[in-house]
Design a protein around this motif. Sequence first.
Motif, short mmCIF file in Angstrom:
data_model
loop_
_atom_site.label_atom_id
_atom_site.label_comp_id
_atom_site.label_asym_id
_atom_site.label_seq_id
_atom_site.Cartn_x
_atom_site.Cartn_y
_atom_site.Cartn_z
N ASN A 68 0.20 -1.57 0.25
CA ASN A 68 0.32 0.03 -0.37
C ASN A 68 0.66 1.34 0.14
N ILE A 69 2.18 0.98 0.22
CA ILE A 69 3.14 2.31 0.60
C ILE A 69 3.68 2.74 -1.21
N LYS A 70 3.46 1.68 -1.81
CA LYS A 70 4.15 1.93 -2.78
C LYS A 70 3.01 2.43 -3.69
N LEU A 71 2.44 2.13 -3.13
CA LEU A 71 0.99 2.76 -4.29
C LEU A 71 1.17 4.53 -4.40
N GLU A 72 1.41 5.18 -3.02
CA GLU A 72 1.29 6.33 -2.79
C GLU A 72 2.92 7.20 -3.76
N ASN A 73 3.52 6.36 -4.04
CA ASN A 73 4.72 6.89 -5.51
C ASN A 73 5.13 7.54 -4.70
N TYR A 74 6.23 6.95 -3.70
CA TYR A 74 6.98 7.97 -2.60
C TYR A 74 8.20 8.06 -4.10
N GLU A 75 9.15 9.02 -3.57
CA GLU A 75 10.43 8.45 -4.78
C GLU A 75 12.32 7.80 -4.12
N THR A 76 11.99 7.55 -2.89
CA THR A 76 12.66 7.25 -2.80
C THR A 76 12.12 5.67 -1.52
N TYR A 77 12.61 3.88 -2.32
CA TYR A 77 11.98 2.84 -1.21
C TYR A 77 13.73 2.36 -0.66
N MET A 78 13.80 2.23 0.53
CA MET A 78 15.06 1.84 0.99
C MET A 78 14.40 -0.04 2.33
N GLU A 79 14.85 -1.04 1.65
CA GLU A 79 14.59 -1.85 2.73
C GLU A 79 15.88 -2.43 4.08
N CYS A 80 16.23 -2.40 4.75
CA CYS A 80 17.93 -2.31 5.69
C CYS A 80 16.89 -3.26 6.76
N GLY A 81 17.18 -4.63 6.20
CA GLY A 81 16.74 -5.57 7.53
C GLY A 81 15.25 -5.91 8.04
N ASN A 82 15.37 -5.12 9.16
CA ASN A 82 13.15 -5.29 9.21
C ASN A 82 13.64 -3.87 9.50
N VAL A 83 13.52 -3.08 8.78
CA VAL A 83 12.54 -1.59 8.72
C VAL A 83 12.66 -1.44 7.25
N PHE A 84 11.75 -0.63 6.17
CA PHE A 84 11.22 -0.24 5.45
C PHE A 84 11.10 0.83 5.34
N LEU A 85 11.54 1.65 4.44
CA LEU A 85 11.52 3.05 4.35
C LEU A 85 10.75 3.76 2.68
N ALA A 86 10.44 4.35 2.86
CA ALA A 86 9.59 5.59 1.87
C ALA A 86 9.68 6.42 2.03
N ILE A 87 10.16 7.71 1.21
CA ILE A 87 10.38 9.18 1.16
C ILE A 87 10.67 9.69 0.25
N ASP A 88 9.53 11.11 0.35
CA ASP A 88 9.99 11.84 -0.50
C ASP A 88 10.36 13.25 -0.91
N ILE A 89 10.95 13.44 -0.99
CA ILE A 89 11.98 14.85 -0.55
C ILE A 89 11.30 15.79 -2.30
N LYS A 90 10.82 17.17 -1.13
CA LYS A 90 10.24 18.12 -1.54
C LYS A 90 11.37 19.35 -2.04
N ARG A 91 12.67 19.51 -0.91
CA ARG A 91 13.69 20.80 -0.47
C ARG A 91 15.19 19.81 -0.11
N THR A 92 15.93 20.54 -0.45
CA THR A 92 17.37 20.09 -0.72
C THR A 92 16.95 19.67 1.39
N GLU A 93 17.52 20.94 1.74
CA GLU A 93 17.64 20.71 3.27
C GLU A 93 16.75 20.54 3.96
N ASP A 94 15.75 19.94 4.40
CA ASP A 94 14.80 19.11 5.10
C ASP A 94 14.95 17.74 4.62
N GLU A 95 15.65 17.41 3.87
CA GLU A 95 15.79 16.09 3.10
C GLU A 95 15.43 15.28 4.86
N PRO A 96 14.88 13.63 4.53
CA PRO A 96 15.42 12.96 5.45
C PRO A 96 16.55 12.04 5.15
N SER A 97 17.53 12.13 6.48
CA SER A 97 19.14 11.48 6.41
C SER A 97 18.89 10.09 6.96
#
Length: 611
Positions: free
Chosen positions: A22-51
């Motif tokens: 369902n998360i992937k249906l929301e069209n985030y820009e980046t998807y990451m799977e790190c072991g037991n963690v799945f992340l979806a990130i959508d960046i709109k402006r450089t300074e506030d981007e999640p690291s």
Amino acid sequence: MERYVGIYYREKTTTVEEIIKNIKLENYETYMECGNVFLAIDIKRTEDEPSVLATDETVLLFSGICFNEQELVEKVSLDADVPFIEALEILYRKNGEGIFREIRGYFTLFIYDKLAQKAMLVRDQFGTNFLYYHEFTDGFMFANSKKAIVNTLKDHRVDQKALQQYLSFQYVPNPQTITENIFLVPSGNYVVFDETNQRSTKLYYDRSFHPVLTEKHALIKRIREALYDSVFTMMEGKTSIGSFLSGGIDSTFVAAIAKDIKPDLKTFSVGFEREGYSEIEVAQESAAKLGVENISKVITAEEYVDRLPEIIWHMEDPLADPACVPLYFVAREAKKHVDYALSGEGADEFFGGYNIYREAESLKMFNYIPSVLKVGLNKLAALLPDNVKGKSFIERGTTPLRDRYIGNAKIFEEDEKKSLLLNYDDKFTYRNVTQPFYERVADEPHTTQMQYIDIHTWLPGDILLKANKMSRANGLTVLMPFVDIRVFEVARELPLHYTIAEGTTKRILREAARGIVPDHVLARKKLGFPVPIRHWLKDELYDWAKTLIEESGTDEYLNKQEVLNMLERHASGKEDLSRKLWTVLIFMVWHQIFIEEKFAFQKEKQAINVS
């Protein structure tokens, strides 16, 4: 602007796989799977981007702005090129949860500590940024937007206990949200999920007051230095920055300092057509004396109500503070010219700026009345008609503070909610929210107790909610120099006679501003953000309100006939029920948006969902 959503899970069950799908249906820009963690990130402006950092020991996501980034990097390396996210991970390994207190900024943080088999959600010290979560059997989901969780779960039911609290506070107090099973990390806290997925909430930054006797001139010097440092730090490296400007001391103080740093500073103000409900003229006078440009916008009743659904959509939870709408408009005007705007939030809570903080002095006489007599007086006052002069004074003077003060706004009393709510539960009164805070400051003066309550409830639940959501709704980043741990470290040491004294509020802050802020501002009484709701609900907005009540699909929660009766009593001029009505009306608008789905922008604007 950025948005992110993530899942932490013990086992990749079908439930987890369905959520990820369902998360992937929301069209985030980046998807990451790190072991037991799945992340979806959508960046709109450089300074506030999640690291994001993923190592053999840790998965770490930092989102927001850190004002002392370089200082923290230098604690682990002399190499200035070390990424901040790597320095943060090293400091966490060295200092554990103690590192959260050292971050100076507006942030949310997720940490999965593989060695300790625990996951943590962290929210900044005062709650400027928002971090939501939802638990399921094998883990939890988290996001900096509530809509991200709701859209993924495809489930959105009203939490009736949260609704009951909302009707008193005019916002939903943290950690609840208006949606069942979705919660907010409280400000200054982190939520821990251990190896068995048991949840606990822990305080990492205590926002209590510890007065220190200090000479006045030394305090003035410390306040000025702290505020100048905060404004300079927040402006550093930003060329596209302006400042909100009202008729009050807080925003004017900030703008005056900012002008020293940026002589071509632009300021922004809003007001209303109705006489007595606009601070534009005062703001323009201040701007002229400071030597800065002022850009203003006059809001009509029609504009106000036309934008209301979109504003509540961005807010995500109902907020019945009428000032959130002008804040939306001033942010919209500012965004036409700048990417960042300075603002004066936080000064009232830290420096004692609300008139109600002076109440303890006016009620002092009741301290000498025996308890038994006070009980009798309280019962007598309850029998008096509401329009009898002195009734409220006696009731307040004979009622313990913890039983009557829940923050800067108090809308419905418990007995009023019983006639309004169809499913009122007497186990969930507003005291459930405030009692834990009162217990921490039971021995403090009443004014200090009131400030403590406001900093933990009103500030994150109302003031910072609308500042964050309304600015980001317009693609603007708001920076609040008073809402800074280094400014608060000064404010927390102020004795009461430097805040509430000599018939005024923020006494020492006014003295610190003298010579910097124009004199006509220093002498003004606090007005807040005046909105003519009381008049509009009798005239321009009467038909809108009546139609909304009649068409609202909230029949399973509210006695709508009682709401209609309230509207008629208000319109007749018999009572001023504007704040009570507005609180109910905003919930109805929220319900139309998120439950009844009456507005098309809900789907059209999903791409700019920010929190």
